[in-house]
Design a protein around this motif. Structure first.
Motif, PDB file in Angstrom:
ATOM      1  N   TYR A 267     106.813 -10.654  72.186  1.00 51.40           N
ATOM      2  CA  TYR A 267     105.361 -10.573  72.107  1.00 51.40           C
ATOM      3  C   TYR A 267     104.958 -10.680  70.641  1.00 51.40           C
ATOM      4  N   GLY A 268     104.084 -11.627  70.322  1.00 49.89           N
ATOM      5  CA  GLY A 268     103.580 -11.734  68.949  1.00 49.89           C
ATOM      6  C   GLY A 268     104.199 -12.890  68.197  1.00 49.89           C
ATOM      7  N   ASP A 269     105.472 -12.783  67.832  1.00 51.19           N
ATOM      8  CA  ASP A 269     106.121 -13.858  67.069  1.00 51.19           C
ATOM      9  C   ASP A 269     106.287 -15.090  67.951  1.00 51.19           C
ATOM     10  N   LYS A 270     105.866 -16.246  67.438  1.00 49.32           N
ATOM     11  CA  LYS A 270     105.885 -17.484  68.225  1.00 49.32           C
ATOM     12  C   LYS A 270     107.066 -18.386  67.892  1.00 49.32           C
ATOM     13  N   THR A 271     107.626 -18.254  66.684  1.00 49.98           N
ATOM     14  CA  THR A 271     108.741 -19.114  66.298  1.00 49.98           C
ATOM     15  C   THR A 271     109.879 -18.264  65.754  1.00 49.98           C
ATOM     16  N   LEU A 272     111.097 -18.788  65.863  1.00 53.85           N
ATOM     17  CA  LEU A 272     112.257 -18.080  65.312  1.00 53.85           C
ATOM     18  C   LEU A 272     112.173 -17.989  63.794  1.00 53.85           C
ATOM     19  N   ASP A 273     111.636 -19.025  63.160  1.00 54.39           N
ATOM     20  CA  ASP A 273     111.508 -19.000  61.705  1.00 54.39           C
ATOM     21  C   ASP A 273     110.632 -17.830  61.257  1.00 54.39           C
ATOM     22  N   LYS A 274     109.535 -17.622  61.962  1.00 56.99           N
ATOM     23  CA  LYS A 274     108.640 -16.521  61.616  1.00 56.99           C
ATOM     24  C   LYS A 274     109.308 -15.172  61.859  1.00 56.99           C
ATOM     25  N   LEU A 275     110.019 -15.054  62.974  1.00 57.52           N
ATOM     26  CA  LEU A 275     110.718 -13.811  63.287  1.00 57.52           C
ATOM     27  C   LEU A 275     111.823 -13.552  62.270  1.00 57.52           C
ATOM     28  N   GLU A 276     112.554 -14.599  61.911  1.00 57.11           N
ATOM     29  CA  GLU A 276     113.618 -14.459  60.917  1.00 57.11           C
ATOM     30  C   GLU A 276     113.055 -13.985  59.585  1.00 57.11           C
ATOM     31  N   GLU A 277     111.913 -14.533  59.197  1.00 55.72           N
ATOM     32  CA  GLU A 277     111.273 -14.133  57.938  1.00 55.72           C
ATOM     33  C   GLU A 277     110.912 -12.656  57.957  1.00 55.72           C
ATOM     34  N   ARG A 278     110.410 -12.184  59.094  1.00 53.80           N
ATOM     35  CA  ARG A 278     110.015 -10.782  59.202  1.00 53.80           C
ATOM     36  C   ARG A 278     111.224  -9.856  59.197  1.00 53.80           C
ATOM     37  N   LEU A 279     112.379 -10.383  59.609  1.00 52.66           N
ATOM     38  CA  LEU A 279     113.599  -9.574  59.704  1.00 52.66           C
ATOM     39  C   LEU A 279     114.476  -9.684  58.465  1.00 52.66           C
ATOM     40  N   GLN A 280     113.950 -10.267  57.392  1.00 57.71           N
ATOM     41  CA  GLN A 280     114.742 -10.351  56.167  1.00 57.71           C
ATOM     42  C   GLN A 280     115.199  -8.964  55.732  1.00 57.71           C
ATOM     43  N   GLY A 281     116.479  -8.878  55.306  1.00 60.06           N
ATOM     44  CA  GLY A 281     117.033  -7.591  54.917  1.00 60.06           C
ATOM     45  C   GLY A 281     117.728  -6.880  56.052  1.00 60.06           C
ATOM     46  N   GLN A 282     117.484  -7.329  57.284  1.00 58.02           N
ATOM     47  CA  GLN A 282     118.193  -6.828  58.459  1.00 58.02           C
ATOM     48  C   GLN A 282     119.386  -7.756  58.727  1.00 58.02           C
ATOM     49  N   PRO A 283     120.398  -7.302  59.476  1.00 55.20           N
ATOM     50  CA  PRO A 283     121.614  -8.108  59.657  1.00 55.20           C
ATOM     51  C   PRO A 283     121.480  -9.220  60.696  1.00 55.20           C
ATOM     52  N   PHE A 284     120.408 -10.023  60.580  1.00 52.16           N
ATOM     53  CA  PHE A 284     120.206 -11.131  61.510  1.00 52.16           C
ATOM     54  C   PHE A 284     120.575 -12.450  60.835  1.00 52.16           C
ATOM     55  N   PHE A 285     121.083 -13.377  61.647  1.00 51.98           N
ATOM     56  CA  PHE A 285     121.560 -14.657  61.129  1.00 51.98           C
ATOM     57  C   PHE A 285     121.142 -15.757  62.092  1.00 51.98           C
ATOM     58  N   LYS A 286     120.525 -16.805  61.547  1.00 52.77           N
ATOM     59  CA  LYS A 286     120.113 -17.924  62.383  1.00 52.77           C
ATOM     60  C   LYS A 286     121.306 -18.849  62.597  1.00 52.77           C
ATOM     61  N   ALA A 287     121.874 -18.792  63.795  1.00 55.43           N
ATOM     62  CA  ALA A 287     123.104 -19.526  64.100  1.00 55.43           C
ATOM     63  C   ALA A 287     122.859 -21.013  64.279  1.00 55.43           C
ATOM     64  N   ASN A 288     121.699 -21.355  64.799  1.00 49.12           N
ATOM     65  CA  ASN A 288     121.326 -22.749  65.039  1.00 49.12           C
ATOM     66  C   ASN A 288     119.804 -22.799  65.153  1.00 49.12           C
ATOM     67  N   ARG A 289     119.252 -23.931  65.480  1.00 51.33           N
ATOM     68  CA  ARG A 289     117.786 -24.056  65.527  1.00 51.33           C
ATOM     69  C   ARG A 289     117.132 -23.146  66.558  1.00 51.33           C
TER      70      ARG A 289
END
Length: 263
Positions: free
Chosen positions: A192-214
């Motif tokens: 709910y809220g975040d529309k793209t993975l790029d936007k979600l990834e940006e918000r999660l900077q500093g957390q242990p998340f990694f964009k594995a593919n598109r």
């Protein structure tokens, strides 16, 4: 803080070998007194509140609450201690520490690096050094890590309500039919809220998340295993009930290995 002959320390790390190693290395310094150790964030917060140490050596990556959550809580105490992060964290976090004058030591620990950190601590505690040392801006660090005054949650839809998930609860986020689906240990929710993975990834900077593919963003703390796959790619298995497999694109393999300290 008032000047003291001894610097009273608490060590917090969920791995006993790391605690033992740090304890041993710090025993070489005559002005360091290790008063307590903790193996979890919750236990560490309680000890800091009880003992009011001068200095805390704090691991970042721990189950449940991580080191940033500990920092967030102890910053509310009347006399918060100085904090040195003991970490194997990625370059993004290290840059944030440097920019906010927060000291850190990398695992595996070295006596020389610890000695330099303690020199800085002595300057801050006793104001007896020739060079000016700025007090760490912990609130700026927390903001950079997605904490601080703005509480970081991942919003999902569930049973007609908006649920707020801790980042640590999220196994992976996956684009499906132009919508982000959020996987937890046992359930799958529409984001709910975040529309793209790029936007979600940006918000999660500093957390242990990694964009594995598109189309997939994984929580590295929930990767059960991985193996080489076709054409230079990797395949990950996540540790949720579905044991989801995620393909790391060839161009992302190097970054993945660096995040895990394998490069």
């Amino acid at each position: 803080m008032a000047a003291k002959q001894k610097i009273r320390c608490i060590l917090i790390d969920d791995e006993a070998p790391a605690l033992d190693e740090l304890n041993y290395l710090l025993s070489e310094f005559n002005d360091i007194e290790i008063i307590r150790t903790a193996t979890s964030a919750t236990q560490g917060i309680k000890l800091i509140q009880e003992e009011e140490p001068d200095l805390v050596f704090l691991d970042i990556q721990m189950p449940g609450k991580n080191g940033f959550h500990v920092l967030q809580e102890i910053m509310q105490f009347p006399n918060p201690p100085l904090v040195i992060f003991a970490t194997a964290y990625d370059e993004y976090a290290l840059r944030a520490f440097e920019e906010n004058a927060v000291d850190y030591i990398l695992k595996p620990f070295s006596q020389e690096r610890i000695s330099k950190s303690l020199e800085r601590v002595r300057c801050l505690l006793f104001a007896n050094c020739t060079e000016k040392v700025e007090v760490p801006n912990m609130n700026a660090l927390l903001s950079g890590m997605g904490l601080g005054h703005n509480v970081l949650r991942i919003s999902v839809e569930g049973n007609g309500r908006i649920l707020l998930l801790e980042p640590a609860e999220v196994i992976l986020c996956r684009m499906e039919d132009r919508k982000i689906m959020v996987y937890t240990a046992e359930d799958i929710f529409p984001c709910y809220g975040d529309k793209t993975l790029d936007k979600l990834e940006e918000r999660l900077q500093g957390q242990p998340f990694f964009k594995a593919n598109r189309g997939e963003l994984v929580n590295l703390t929930h990767v059960r295993d991985f193996a080489p796959w076709f054409n230079g790619k990797y395949v990950l298995t996540m540790n949720n009930i579905q044991e989801n497999e995620v393909i790391i694109s060839k161009g992302r393999v190097k970054s993945f290995r660096e995040r895990l300290g394998l490069a």
